[in-house]
Scaffold this motif. Structure first.
Motif, PDB file in Angstrom:
ATOM      1  N   VAL A 199      26.884 -19.622  -1.134  1.00 50.71           N
ATOM      2  CA  VAL A 199      26.064 -20.828  -1.212  1.00 50.71           C
ATOM      3  C   VAL A 199      26.849 -22.006  -0.654  1.00 50.71           C
ATOM      4  O   VAL A 199      28.085 -22.004  -0.657  1.00 50.71           O
ATOM      5  N   THR A 200      26.118 -23.002  -0.174  1.00 46.20           N
ATOM      6  CA  THR A 200      26.770 -24.205   0.358  1.00 46.20           C
ATOM      7  C   THR A 200      26.352 -25.454  -0.384  1.00 46.20           C
ATOM      8  O   THR A 200      26.976 -26.492  -0.241  1.00 46.20           O
ATOM      9  N   ASP A 201      25.273 -25.401  -1.179  1.00 49.29           N
ATOM     10  CA  ASP A 201      24.840 -26.574  -1.936  1.00 49.29           C
ATOM     11  C   ASP A 201      24.073 -26.133  -3.177  1.00 49.29           C
ATOM     12  O   ASP A 201      23.790 -24.945  -3.370  1.00 49.29           O
ATOM     13  N   TRP A 202      23.730 -27.085  -4.024  1.00 48.44           N
ATOM     14  CA  TRP A 202      23.091 -26.760  -5.300  1.00 48.44           C
ATOM     15  C   TRP A 202      21.704 -26.163  -5.108  1.00 48.44           C
ATOM     16  O   TRP A 202      21.254 -25.351  -5.929  1.00 48.44           O
ATOM     17  N   ILE A 203      21.021 -26.545  -4.030  1.00 43.77           N
ATOM     18  CA  ILE A 203      19.680 -26.021  -3.780  1.00 43.77           C
ATOM     19  C   ILE A 203      19.729 -24.518  -3.552  1.00 43.77           C
ATOM     20  O   ILE A 203      18.921 -23.755  -4.104  1.00 43.77           O
ATOM     21  N   GLN A 204      20.696 -24.065  -2.753  1.00 42.57           N
ATOM     22  CA  GLN A 204      20.835 -22.631  -2.534  1.00 42.57           C
ATOM     23  C   GLN A 204      21.223 -21.910  -3.833  1.00 42.57           C
ATOM     24  O   GLN A 204      20.739 -20.812  -4.119  1.00 42.57           O
ATOM     25  N   GLY A 205      22.090 -22.552  -4.628  1.00 47.04           N
ATOM     26  CA  GLY A 205      22.467 -21.947  -5.888  1.00 47.04           C
ATOM     27  C   GLY A 205      21.273 -21.772  -6.810  1.00 47.04           C
ATOM     28  O   GLY A 205      21.077 -20.707  -7.405  1.00 47.04           O
ATOM     29  N   ALA A 206      20.444 -22.810  -6.924  1.00 50.87           N
ATOM     30  CA  ALA A 206      19.252 -22.735  -7.768  1.00 50.87           C
ATOM     31  C   ALA A 206      18.263 -21.716  -7.229  1.00 50.87           C
ATOM     32  O   ALA A 206      17.581 -21.026  -8.005  1.00 50.87           O
ATOM     33  N   TYR A 207      18.168 -21.605  -5.921  1.00 50.68           N
ATOM     34  CA  TYR A 207      17.256 -20.628  -5.315  1.00 50.68           C
ATOM     35  C   TYR A 207      17.629 -19.206  -5.740  1.00 50.68           C
ATOM     36  O   TYR A 207      16.769 -18.421  -6.140  1.00 50.68           O
ATOM     37  N   HIS A 208      18.916 -18.889  -5.652  1.00 51.39           N
ATOM     38  CA  HIS A 208      19.356 -17.540  -6.028  1.00 51.39           C
ATOM     39  C   HIS A 208      18.990 -17.241  -7.481  1.00 51.39           C
ATOM     40  O   HIS A 208      18.598 -16.112  -7.816  1.00 51.39           O
TER      41      HIS A 208
END
Length: 302
Positions: A199-208
């Motif tokens: 991941v590179t940002d919080w949005i990608q983290g939340a998506y996962h």
């Protein structure tokens, strides 16, 4: 001037020059219909044509025109099922062609009135082609709106996913503590741990976390962040002082100060919901500094 016989479809058009085989004159000439022809009915008819030269001299001749009925509908080619990631746009007419036995400029329309490009699902699409004679063809297909890859996720998508999940696990009569506890239990119980999620940002983290239900501590923390924020609960990110390992979790404040909120699964079964700093640091001290952090970077934790 020598006329020639031609054919035209009902309601079609034909130019006066298309009815001339040959013109002989010492100057340039122009050709025109002597009157407006009527091609609205099938059958044979004679059409008067007038040729005028540069000197103003005219010759009138009659040509035979066969008006035939166009009963053949257009053919739509290239229609297939479409797929697009939610939140993106799509070109519905790409690779679609329309052919007709007569009309070279067939009108093609797309009925996509039921599509919501921001919501995952399968939506009907209808292609409609209509020629000048009124013959119509329609072809149906399906547009699959899928979840985008994590790299394509937007904050708007994450907010929508978080709202959808909150509607399942919280109720309007819950207080902030109860909502925070429901969020903690869902994140802790529904996300499987997998190390090293890219991941590179919080949005990608939340998506996962919200879509794939899998990830590392960053995914747990960012999924919690998304849900807590949309639930109206004050929160902030916190991370371990970087060493050979990293760890991320959350802090929440529901009105009586900041508390630790760490929903990441642990092998020993420990979890930290609404924990004081003393409780978390007692665990950290006996577990290789799992939660060592720099107090100067955060507000005082209860």
């Amino acid at each position: 001037m020598t006329p020639k016989t031609a054919q035209v479809y009902i309601k079609g058009t034909i130019g006066p020059e298309d009815l001339i085989e040959k013109i002989e004159d010492v100057t340039e000439t122009t050709v025109a219909f002597a009157g407006t022809p009527d091609f609205s009915k099938a059958g044979s008819q004679q059409v008067e044509l007038t040729v005028t030269d540069e000197g103003g001299n005219t010759t009138t001749v009659t040509a035979d025109v066969e008006v035939v009925e166009d009963a053949e509908a257009p053919v739509i080619s290239g229609v297939e099922e479409l797929t697009v990631a939610a939140g993106n746009s799509i070109s519905y007419k790409r690779n679609i062609t329309v052919t007709d036995n007569y009309d070279s400029e067939v009108e093609l329309t797309v009925d996509n009135s039921g599509v919501d490009l921001n919501k995952e699902g399968d939506y009907p699409i209808t292609y409609i082609a209509k020629d000048k004679a009124g013959n119509e063809t329609s072809v149906n297909t399906v547009l699959h709106v899928t979840m985008p890859a994590a790299e394509q996720a937007t904050e708007e998508l994450i907010n929508a996913l978080a709202d959808e999940q909150l509607a399942k696990i919280t109720t309007a009569d819950m207080g902030e503590y109860e909502k925070a506890e429901a969020i903690f239990n869902w994140v802790h119980g529904n996300i499987g741990y997998s190390d090293g999620t890219p991941v590179t940002d919080w949005i990608q983290g939340a998506y996962h976390g919200l879509v794939e239900h899998s990830g590392d501590c960053f995914v747990y923390a960012m999924t919690s962040k998304a849900l807590l924020t949309r639930a109206g609960i004050t929160n902030m990110d916190i991370q371990k002082i970087p060493t050979s390992t990293h760890h991320y979790w959350n802090l929440i404040d529901i009105g009586d100060g900041w508390y630790h909120f760490d929903a990441t699964r642990r092998r020993d079964g420990s979890y930290f919901f609404y924990c004081t700093d003393e409780e978390v640091m007692a665990y950290s001290t006996t577990h290789r500094g799992t939660h060592n952090y720099d107090p100067s970077l955060y507000p005082k934790i209860q």
